[in-house]
Design a protein around this motif. Structure first.
Motif, PDB file in Angstrom:
ATOM      1  N   LEU A   1      -7.304  10.915   2.954  1.00 17.93           N
ATOM      2  CA  LEU A   1      -6.487  10.417   4.048  1.00 17.93           C
ATOM      3  C   LEU A   1      -5.041  10.866   3.880  1.00 17.93           C
ATOM      4  CD1 LEU A   1      -7.786   6.711   4.097  1.00 17.93           C
ATOM      5  CD2 LEU A   1      -8.705   8.665   5.357  1.00 17.93           C
ATOM      6  N   ASN A   2      -4.462  11.323   4.976  1.00 15.85           N
ATOM      7  CA  ASN A   2      -3.030  11.621   5.042  1.00 15.85           C
ATOM      8  C   ASN A   2      -2.451  10.773   6.166  1.00 15.85           C
ATOM      9  OD1 ASN A   2      -2.439  14.025   3.165  1.00 15.85           O
ATOM     10  ND2 ASN A   2      -4.279  14.671   4.253  1.00 15.85           N
TER      11      ASN A   2
ATOM     12  N   VAL B   1      -0.272   0.943   9.265  1.00 12.87           N
ATOM     13  CA  VAL B   1      -0.844   1.453   8.022  1.00 12.87           C
ATOM     14  C   VAL B   1      -0.174   0.770   6.836  1.00 12.87           C
ATOM     15  CG1 VAL B   1      -1.175   3.498   6.580  1.00 12.87           C
ATOM     16  CG2 VAL B   1      -1.361   3.685   9.071  1.00 12.87           C
ATOM     17  N   PRO B   2      -0.952   0.137   5.932  1.00  6.70           N
ATOM     18  CA  PRO B   2      -0.358  -0.468   4.735  1.00  6.70           C
ATOM     19  C   PRO B   2       0.421   0.569   3.939  1.00  6.70           C
ATOM     20  CG  PRO B   2      -2.651  -1.140   4.983  1.00  6.70           C
ATOM     21  CD  PRO B   2      -2.412  -0.066   5.996  1.00  6.70           C
ATOM     22  N   PRO B   3       1.586   0.196   3.391  1.00  6.86           N
ATOM     23  CA  PRO B   3       2.442   1.167   2.692  1.00  6.86           C
ATOM     24  C   PRO B   3       1.734   1.911   1.562  1.00  6.86           C
ATOM     25  CG  PRO B   3       3.629  -0.873   3.083  1.00  6.86           C
ATOM     26  CD  PRO B   3       2.217  -1.130   3.482  1.00  6.86           C
ATOM     27  N   MET B   4       0.841   1.234   0.845  1.00  8.71           N
ATOM     28  CA  MET B   4       0.166   1.908  -0.272  1.00  8.71           C
ATOM     29  C   MET B   4      -0.759   3.039   0.185  1.00  8.71           C
ATOM     30  SD  MET B   4      -1.728  -0.791   0.824  1.00  8.71           S
ATOM     31  CE  MET B   4      -1.223  -2.246  -0.113  1.00  8.71           C
ATOM     32  N   LEU B   5      -1.093   3.067   1.495  1.00  9.36           N
ATOM     33  CA  LEU B   5      -1.972   4.110   2.019  1.00  9.36           C
ATOM     34  C   LEU B   5      -1.206   5.233   2.716  1.00  9.36           C
ATOM     35  CD1 LEU B   5      -4.941   2.037   3.496  1.00  9.36           C
ATOM     36  CD2 LEU B   5      -4.636   2.928   1.184  1.00  9.36           C
ATOM     37  N   SER B   6       0.108   5.087   2.835  1.00 12.50           N
ATOM     38  CA  SER B   6       0.892   6.125   3.511  1.00 12.50           C
ATOM     39  C   SER B   6       1.894   6.790   2.572  1.00 12.50           C
ATOM     40  CB  SER B   6       1.631   5.536   4.714  1.00 12.50           C
ATOM     41  OG  SER B   6       2.514   4.507   4.308  1.00 12.50           O
TER      42      SER B   6
END
Length: 461
Positions: free
Chosen positions: A240-241, A248-253
């Motif tokens: 994922l990018n 979008v949760p910060p840990m995923l972005s």
């Protein structure tokens, strides 16, 4: 029905009331532009739409929620019929069958089934329309145990080009029933389907995500686990990018992320301990590599599977691609990482592999024209213009990924994953295409629905 310029039919032309609603789709990158459109809710509405198309010499096209819009042929000289049929989902808990009106999304069906202690082989999003998904085969997180979702269809109700309402099953018209399930469309307008249900006590489901720096080790562990994985378990891996936006949760972005999601089925209470062990056999080694930045895997109710894949709930513009792959080995993992992993500068917002095998690979004698998949993995990936990159950059990188995975490309696709009409695709053999075409010629001899057929699913011109 909304009434546009064509009084009595509810048909709307561009700019008229009802046109926008009837042509709305989930993938905003491929909005249809038919000559006219109509939303139908009854069989009489459908008959009126067919008469209108005949009078205007327009071909007939059909959709429900519009999730597959990029895979359709251009609609310039067509009447687009959007099915939102009246009626509710009906559950027969004794026969374990659901009757579902066309236009219904999977979330509604899964909830109705769960109230009876049952489950259905639904898609990964609650918003996906039931009819298109089932008639295109249908890949579910239950599918390695239950097979293609379309194999579970027990009856189909449709209006054919002559205006006749037919209820088709294995007894009443076995050839049409076979062709409808996976044949690629072009038979009429489906108004309802009946599909089998099955018991589920609980599921182990969720998603675990790591920074992509760990992807080389994690992907190898996952791939080797898939070789002998229990049929009760189905998973996917995605790189994922994701953009830094409020949704979008910060840990995923914070950079490329590797995500492993899926579900493990426990049909009865006695199966729960086994399902937990199956999940631990995959997740334990993965978690030992590094602590996930997000980990939602848990033992829970079947309804939670609808949220596992974290599909977007609102329409979005996506440019994507799809292939069915054979066993890729570690060499294939290396190529996947080269074009999608850390340092690749991939503009694809999500790309990865869905685990197949198990019951997916077994031809079902009750099935339709598409009854199994001869592949180990389904690849899909896509980008969102102006969010993950320009349309041109996304298109170029799609071609880069396709070239990298070419050694393992089976040359086949599964209909519900096809991303564009122009992409290489094909899910039926020549013999099956010929057999399906014979059914089309019988039920639609004038070819009123011929433009509604998927590319490579017909030899008729």
């Amino acid at each position: 029905m909304s009434v546009g310029n064509d009084v009595g039919t509810g048909v709307a032309r561009p700019g008229e009331p009802g046109y926008e609603a009837a042509t709305s789709v989930f993938n905003l990158a491929a909005p249809p532009a038919p000559a006219a459109a109509v939303t139908v809710r009854t069989v009489e509405d459908i008959r009126a739409a067919i008469r209108f198309a005949d009078g205007e010499r327009l071909s007939l096209r059909v959709h429900t929620t519009g999730h597959a819009s990029p895979a359709g042929r251009p609609m310039r000289d067509a009447l687009l019929v959007r099915t939102e049929m009246d009626g509710k989902v009906e559950i027969d808990p004794h026969r374990r069958v659901a009757r579902i009106p066309a236009g219904t999304g999977w979330g509604v069906v899964a909830k109705a089934a769960a109230e009876q202690g049952l489950a259905v082989a639904h898609g990964s999003s609650p918003n996906v329309g039931v009819v298109g998904y089932l008639l295109g085969g249908g890949l579910s997180f239950y599918g390695r145990k239950t097979g293609l979702a379309g194999n579970g269809v027990t009856a189909i109700e449709l209006v054919t080009a002559d205006g006749e309402l037919r209820r088709v099953d294995a007894s009443s018209d076995p050839d049409l029933f076979w062709a409808l399930r996976g044949g690629g469309g072009g038979f009429g307008i489906v108004t309802a389907v009946e599909v089998g249900l099955f018991p589920v006590a609980q599921v182990v489901t969720g998603a675990a995500c790591w920074p992509a720096v760990h992807a080389p080790r994690l992907l190898r562990i996952w791939r080797r686990w898939t070789l002998d994985a229990p049929w009760e378990a189905a998973t996917s891996v995605r790189i994922l990018n994701l953009p830094a936006i409020p949704e979008v949760p910060p840990m995923l972005s914070a950079g490329p992320i590797l995500c492993v999601d899926g579900a493990v089925l426990a049909e009865t209470a006695d199966d729960v301990t086994t399902a937990q062990r199956y999940a631990d056999e995959l997740l334990g080694p993965l978690r030992s590599v590094a602590e996930p930045v997000m980990d939602t895997w848990q033992l829970t109710a079947p309804m939670s599977v609808l949220d596992t894949h974290m599909d977007p709930s609102d329409p979005v513009a996506v440019i994507g691609d799809h292939m069915l792959l054979g066993e890729i080995g570690d060499e294939g993992i290396d190529e996947l990482l080269r074009v999608l992993g850390e340092g690749s500068r991939s503009p694809l917002i999500a790309a990865g592999l869905r685990q197949l095998g198990g019951a997916y690979a077994v031809a079902d004698p009750r099935g339709g024209a598409l009854d199994h998949l001869d592949a180990r993995y389904a690849y899909s990936g896509g980008g969102v213009p102006d969010l993950s990159g320009t349309a041109e950059a996304i298109t170029r990188h799609i071609a880069t990924v396709r070239a990298a995975l070419a050694p393992w490309d089976t040359g086949r696709t599964t209909p519900t994953f096809v991303e564009t009409f122009a992409q290489p695709q094909g899910h039926l053999s020549a013999d099956r295409i010929a057999a399906v075409d014979r059914v089309r010629e019988r039920v639609d001899p004038r070819g009123r629905f011929r433009d509604d057929v998927m590319a490579s699913a017909t030899a008729l011109r």
